[in-house]
Enzyme design. Structure first.
Site, mmCIF file in Angstrom:
data_model
loop_
_atom_site.group_PDB
_atom_site.id
_atom_site.type_symbol
_atom_site.label_atom_id
_atom_site.label_comp_id
_atom_site.label_asym_id
_atom_site.label_seq_id
_atom_site.Cartn_x
_atom_site.Cartn_y
_atom_site.Cartn_z
ATOM 1 N N TYR A 149 97.628 -28.472 66.259
ATOM 2 C CA TYR A 149 97.891 -26.926 65.101
ATOM 3 C C TYR A 149 96.419 -26.234 65.117
ATOM 4 C CZ TYR A 149 102.584 -25.028 63.905
ATOM 5 O OH TYR A 149 103.777 -23.885 63.836
ATOM 6 N N GLU A 182 95.687 -22.704 64.028
ATOM 7 C CA GLU A 182 96.194 -21.207 64.173
ATOM 8 C C GLU A 182 94.281 -20.843 63.635
ATOM 9 O OE1 GLU A 182 98.718 -19.959 61.120
ATOM 10 O OE2 GLU A 182 100.105 -21.185 62.344
ATOM 11 N N ASP A 187 97.574 -4.193 83.944
ATOM 12 C CA ASP A 187 98.115 -5.251 83.878
ATOM 13 C C ASP A 187 98.537 -5.575 85.421
ATOM 14 O OD1 ASP A 187 100.152 -7.443 84.306
ATOM 15 O OD2 ASP A 187 101.405 -6.129 82.493
ATOM 16 N N THR A 191 98.909 -12.802 83.380
ATOM 17 C CA THR A 191 99.624 -13.924 83.311
ATOM 18 C C THR A 191 98.432 -15.526 83.923
ATOM 19 O OG1 THR A 191 100.849 -14.449 85.205
ATOM 20 C CG2 THR A 191 101.869 -13.195 82.809
ATOM 21 N N LYS A 214 100.490 -17.166 87.895
ATOM 22 C CA LYS A 214 100.576 -16.538 89.523
ATOM 23 C C LYS A 214 99.938 -16.791 90.388
ATOM 24 C CE LYS A 214 104.088 -13.417 86.915
ATOM 25 N NZ LYS A 214 103.794 -12.278 85.103
ATOM 26 N N ARG A 247 101.679 -21.836 82.619
ATOM 27 C CA ARG A 247 102.217 -20.197 81.863
ATOM 28 C C ARG A 247 101.697 -19.973 80.846
ATOM 29 N NH1 ARG A 247 107.090 -18.641 83.597
ATOM 30 N NH2 ARG A 247 106.876 -19.987 85.615
HETATM 31 N N1 DSN Z 1 109.211 -11.666 85.444
HETATM 32 C C1 DSN Z 1 107.912 -11.342 86.086
HETATM 33 C C2 DSN Z 1 107.860 -11.840 87.210
HETATM 34 O O1 DSN Z 1 108.426 -12.157 88.266
HETATM 35 O O2 DSN Z 1 107.467 -10.952 88.411
HETATM 36 C C3 DSN Z 1 106.924 -10.275 85.474
HETATM 37 O O3 DSN Z 1 106.514 -11.182 84.337
#
Ligand code: DSN
Length: 410
Positions: free
Chosen positions: A49, A51, A195, A221, A224, A230
């Site tokens: 933990y 925080e 984004d 994110t 990707k 993730r």
């Molecule tokens: N769900 C994602 C995507 O597949 O593009 C975006 O958050």
């Protein structure tokens, strides 16, 4: 042993491993992390933990957690040339939530891209918190070119006077002019949130312009094109550092996922290498090639092409919905996802298109010649959708083909 203690979970995992190996994954938002990332994400950091932030935790015993979070922050700043990074968001949605909460009050106005043009749920869609808490106006792509019409965005911004303008997308396949968005935001005195969840890896490899110098906030994110674990990431100007940090914790999250932060740190280091940049170049080359091959087989591509790692196929001339195509392709082991096309008349659960991307298959070592093969598999499958015998034969071929590109070769 998991196998003997919990056969149900063991079985699901085993089948997932098999499926990933035996299929061709064309979902643009997925990727394959390195063994090093996998190792730290599955490490004892998950036991801790923490925080708070490095040096200011609510728990003792955080010496090594502090070390790893500091490394992740420093690497994120260096990688993106950012003034400040918060590496704690559990996801891209939480990253966007933190930005909104840091500068907006409930009822404030957002201007963002509509979902059928490529916008994301958290960009003000009614069923999402962002649409529930804020008043959203949307810009779309141009009906003819299917490209962002920046003059139109400007007109809407002047009319609506949003407090924040959101750009970045989940299915827009073209280069985004962040500088232009920044000019529009400045003109109407709005914050700019870019984004970059989808294109973060391309940005690192200089294959897409960076928004960092043009916007107050950048969210992403990490799983990707960036090819990390993730999770989410926020980059911001120094002046917003405290607001962002205090919104992430205690504002919207509790304990950070330290094992994931460690994975992010490793992924950021990987992203600094020449190997990673070459990988991104191949992702884009593969994407353009696959797109071209499908065009030659008479598939209509939204905006007629791609500059990135993804594109959307409009299936209306093939007499198929996105859902049908997704299901038929999955039968032969080609994994895609149904996707709205701009101004789609069908619902998001059906859609008129599918979204195709090349990050995963490129991580497996595929190049242009494999794209020709994949385009053939897709076309043959959709053409023979009612012929179970042919579909079974294609399934066998896809399995053999995919098996030649191991997920973890070494
Ligand atoms: N769900 C994602 C995507 O597949 O593009 C975006 O958050």
């Amino acid at each position: 042993m998991l196998n003997s203690f919990d056969y149900e979970v063991y079985y699901a995992l085993k089948k997932e491993i098999e499926k990933q190996r035996e299929t061709i994954n064309l979902i643009p938002s997925e990727n394959i992390v390195s063994k090093n990332v996998l190792k730290v994400v599955g490490s004892v950091f998950t036991n801790k933990y923490a925080e708070g932030y490095p040096g200011k935790r609510y728990y003792g015993g955080c010496k090594y957690v502090d070390m790893v979070e500091k490394i992740a922050i420093e690497r994120a700043c260096k990688l993106f040339n950012a003034e400040h990074a918060n590496v704690q968001p559990h996801s891209g949605s939480q990253a966007n939530m933190a930005v909104y909460f840091s500068v907006l009050k409930p009822g404030d106005k957002i201007l963002a891209m509509d979902i059928s043009s490529g916008g994301h749920l958290t960009h003000g869609v009614k069923v999402n918190f962002s649409g529930m808490f804020y008043k959203t106006s949307f810009y779309s792509v141009d009906r003819d070119t299917e490209l962002i019409d920046y003059e139109k965005v400007r007109e809407i911004a002047i009319k609506e006077k949003p407090k924040i303008i959101v750009c970045g997308s989940s299915s827009y396949s073209r280069t985004i002019d962040f500088e232009k968005f920044s000019e529009i935001a400045k003109e109407v005195n709005a914050y700019l949130l870019c984004d970059i969840a989808h294109i973060a890896g391309l940005i690192v490899a200089n294959l897409h312009p960076t928004p960092v110098k043009f916007s107050e906030f950048v969210t992403s994110t990490t799983h990707k094109t960036l090819r990390g674990p993730r999770g989410g990431l926020i980059l911001c100007k120094e002046e917003f550092k405290e607001r962002i940090d205090s919104i992430v914790i205690p504002g919207i999250q509790g304990g950070p996922l330290v094992h994931v932060i460690a994975g992010k740190a490793v992924a950021f280091k990987e992203a600094m290498t020449e190997k990673f940049k070459n990988y991104q170049k191949q992702v884009v080359k593969n994407c353009k090639k696959l797109c071209q091959e499908l065009k030659e087989r008479r598939y209509r591509i939204v905006s007629d092409g791609t500059d990135t790692h993804l594109f959307v196929v409009d299936l209306r001339n093939k007499g198929l919905t996105g859902l049908e195509a997704q299901d038929i392709l999955e039968k032969v082991g080609i994994i895609t996802n149904k996707n709205l096309i701009p101004f789609d008349s069908l619902s998001p659960n059906i859609t008129s298109g599918i979204r195709i991307g090349t990050p995963c298959i490129t991580s497996r070592g595929m190049k242009e010649k494999e794209m020709v093969k994949i385009a053939d598999f897709i076309d043959e499958t959709l053409k023979n959708r009612d012929n179970e015998k042919i579909l079974k034969e294609i399934r066998r071929k896809v399995r053999r083909f995919a098996d030649e590109y191991p997920i973890y070769p070494e």
